[in-house]
Design a protein around this motif. Structure first.
Motif, PDB file in Angstrom:
ATOM      1  N   ASP A   1      12.343  61.138  85.809  1.00  9.94           N
ATOM      2  CA  ASP A   1      12.341  59.695  85.998  1.00  9.94           C
ATOM      3  C   ASP A   1      13.554  59.059  85.315  1.00  9.94           C
ATOM      4  O   ASP A   1      14.290  58.272  85.921  1.00  9.94           O
ATOM      5  N   ALA A   2      13.782  59.429  84.065  1.00 10.13           N
ATOM      6  CA  ALA A   2      14.916  58.870  83.310  1.00 10.13           C
ATOM      7  C   ALA A   2      16.245  59.251  83.947  1.00 10.13           C
ATOM      8  O   ALA A   2      17.156  58.419  84.056  1.00 10.13           O
ATOM      9  N   GLU A   3      16.366  60.496  84.391  1.00  4.77           N
ATOM     10  CA  GLU A   3      17.629  60.926  84.986  1.00  4.77           C
ATOM     11  C   GLU A   3      17.887  60.252  86.329  1.00  4.77           C
ATOM     12  O   GLU A   3      19.008  59.849  86.623  1.00  4.77           O
ATOM     13  N   ILE A   4      16.850  60.108  87.145  1.00  5.95           N
ATOM     14  CA  ILE A   4      17.014  59.407  88.428  1.00  5.95           C
ATOM     15  C   ILE A   4      17.457  57.979  88.177  1.00  5.95           C
ATOM     16  O   ILE A   4      18.414  57.499  88.801  1.00  5.95           O
ATOM     17  N   ALA A   5      16.791  57.294  87.261  1.00  7.26           N
ATOM     18  CA  ALA A   5      17.150  55.900  86.959  1.00  7.26           C
ATOM     19  C   ALA A   5      18.582  55.807  86.452  1.00  7.26           C
ATOM     20  O   ALA A   5      19.347  54.935  86.871  1.00  7.26           O
ATOM     21  N   TYR A   6      18.972  56.729  85.561  1.00  9.75           N
ATOM     22  CA  TYR A   6      20.335  56.737  85.014  1.00  9.75           C
ATOM     23  C   TYR A   6      21.364  56.923  86.130  1.00  9.75           C
ATOM     24  O   TYR A   6      22.367  56.204  86.200  1.00  9.75           O
ATOM     25  N   ARG A   7      21.127  57.893  87.000  1.00  8.23           N
ATOM     26  CA  ARG A   7      22.086  58.154  88.082  1.00  8.23           C
ATOM     27  C   ARG A   7      22.168  56.986  89.051  1.00  8.23           C
ATOM     28  O   ARG A   7      23.261  56.626  89.488  1.00  8.23           O
ATOM     29  N   LEU A   8      21.029  56.401  89.397  1.00  7.88           N
ATOM     30  CA  LEU A   8      21.047  55.283  90.334  1.00  7.88           C
ATOM     31  C   LEU A   8      21.726  54.060  89.731  1.00  7.88           C
ATOM     32  O   LEU A   8      22.419  53.320  90.436  1.00  7.88           O
ATOM     33  N   MET A   9      21.535  53.837  88.427  1.00  6.20           N
ATOM     34  CA  MET A   9      22.168  52.692  87.758  1.00  6.20           C
ATOM     35  C   MET A   9      23.688  52.820  87.774  1.00  6.20           C
ATOM     36  O   MET A   9      24.390  51.828  87.865  1.00  6.20           O
ATOM     37  N   GLY A  10      24.192  54.048  87.683  1.00  4.88           N
ATOM     38  CA  GLY A  10      25.633  54.256  87.608  1.00  4.88           C
ATOM     39  C   GLY A  10      26.320  54.331  88.958  1.00  4.88           C
ATOM     40  O   GLY A  10      27.540  54.379  89.016  1.00  4.88           O
TER      41      GLY A  10
END
Length: 184
Positions: free
Chosen positions: A69-78
């Motif tokens: 969840d954290a990695e998906i959110a991080y990648r999508l934010m960037g």
């Protein structure tokens, strides 16, 4: 089901639609809250969030799910210029990297998503995102781990930095060397 029935009556939608809505609401609050925050903040639409819910539905390990969840959110934010296809491919790649058994795409669908993307992060830094089959990604990571195991314990870089440097060395055809500064 009771909550979905109440929602269906209040919103004037069918039971099935209400059940999917409740399922996404629970996922937003309990299963993938970091991606849910992107939905809340208007960075991704409901349809894309629904696809993330689908792609992560087979992950049972809550600790692993929190990491994904954290990695998906991080990648999508960037990422700039999000599209449904880009969101789906990022989610599939992250899930495949951490839990290949939970991937819900067929091999034919994965083949269609194979690509290399560059995502600028800030001045002087970018991400190179390679989307490939889960097996190929696992082998590539194991290869990088074998390469970084060859440096001495005094190398000052973190494991992640060594992996990044090793990947770039392999891609550029240059030697990956220890950075401890010792002659040996």
């Amino acid at each position: 089901c009771t909550i979905a029935a109440s929602y269906a009556a209040a919103a004037g939608v069918r039971q099935f639609t209400a059940e999917r809505f409740v399922e996404r609401a629970v996922a937003c609050a309990e299963r993938i809250p970091a991606v849910g925050a992107l939905l809340r903040d208007g960075l991704i639409p409901d349809a894309w969030f629904a696809r993330v819910v689908e792609q992560t539905s087979l992950i049972n390990d809550l600790g692993l799910l929190a990491l994904i969840d954290a990695e998906i959110a991080y990648r999508l934010m960037g990422m700039g210029g999000l599209s449904a296809k880009r969101v789906e491919s990022v989610v599939a790649a992250v899930v495949a990297e951490h839990d290949p058994d939970a991937v819900t795409l067929t091999r034919e669908q994965v083949r269609a998503y194979k690509k290399v993307m560059v995502n600028p992060l800030n001045e002087g830094m970018s991400e190179l995102i390679v989307t490939a089959s889960a097996e190929d990604v696992r082998i590539a990571k194991e290869t990088l781990d074998a390469v970084i195991a060859g440096v001495c314990p005094k190398d000052p870089r973190t494991k992640q930095v060594r992996r990044s440097d090793a990947a770039m060395s392999r891609l550029n055809g240059t030697a990956f060397t220890c950075q401890c500064g010792a002659d040996d």
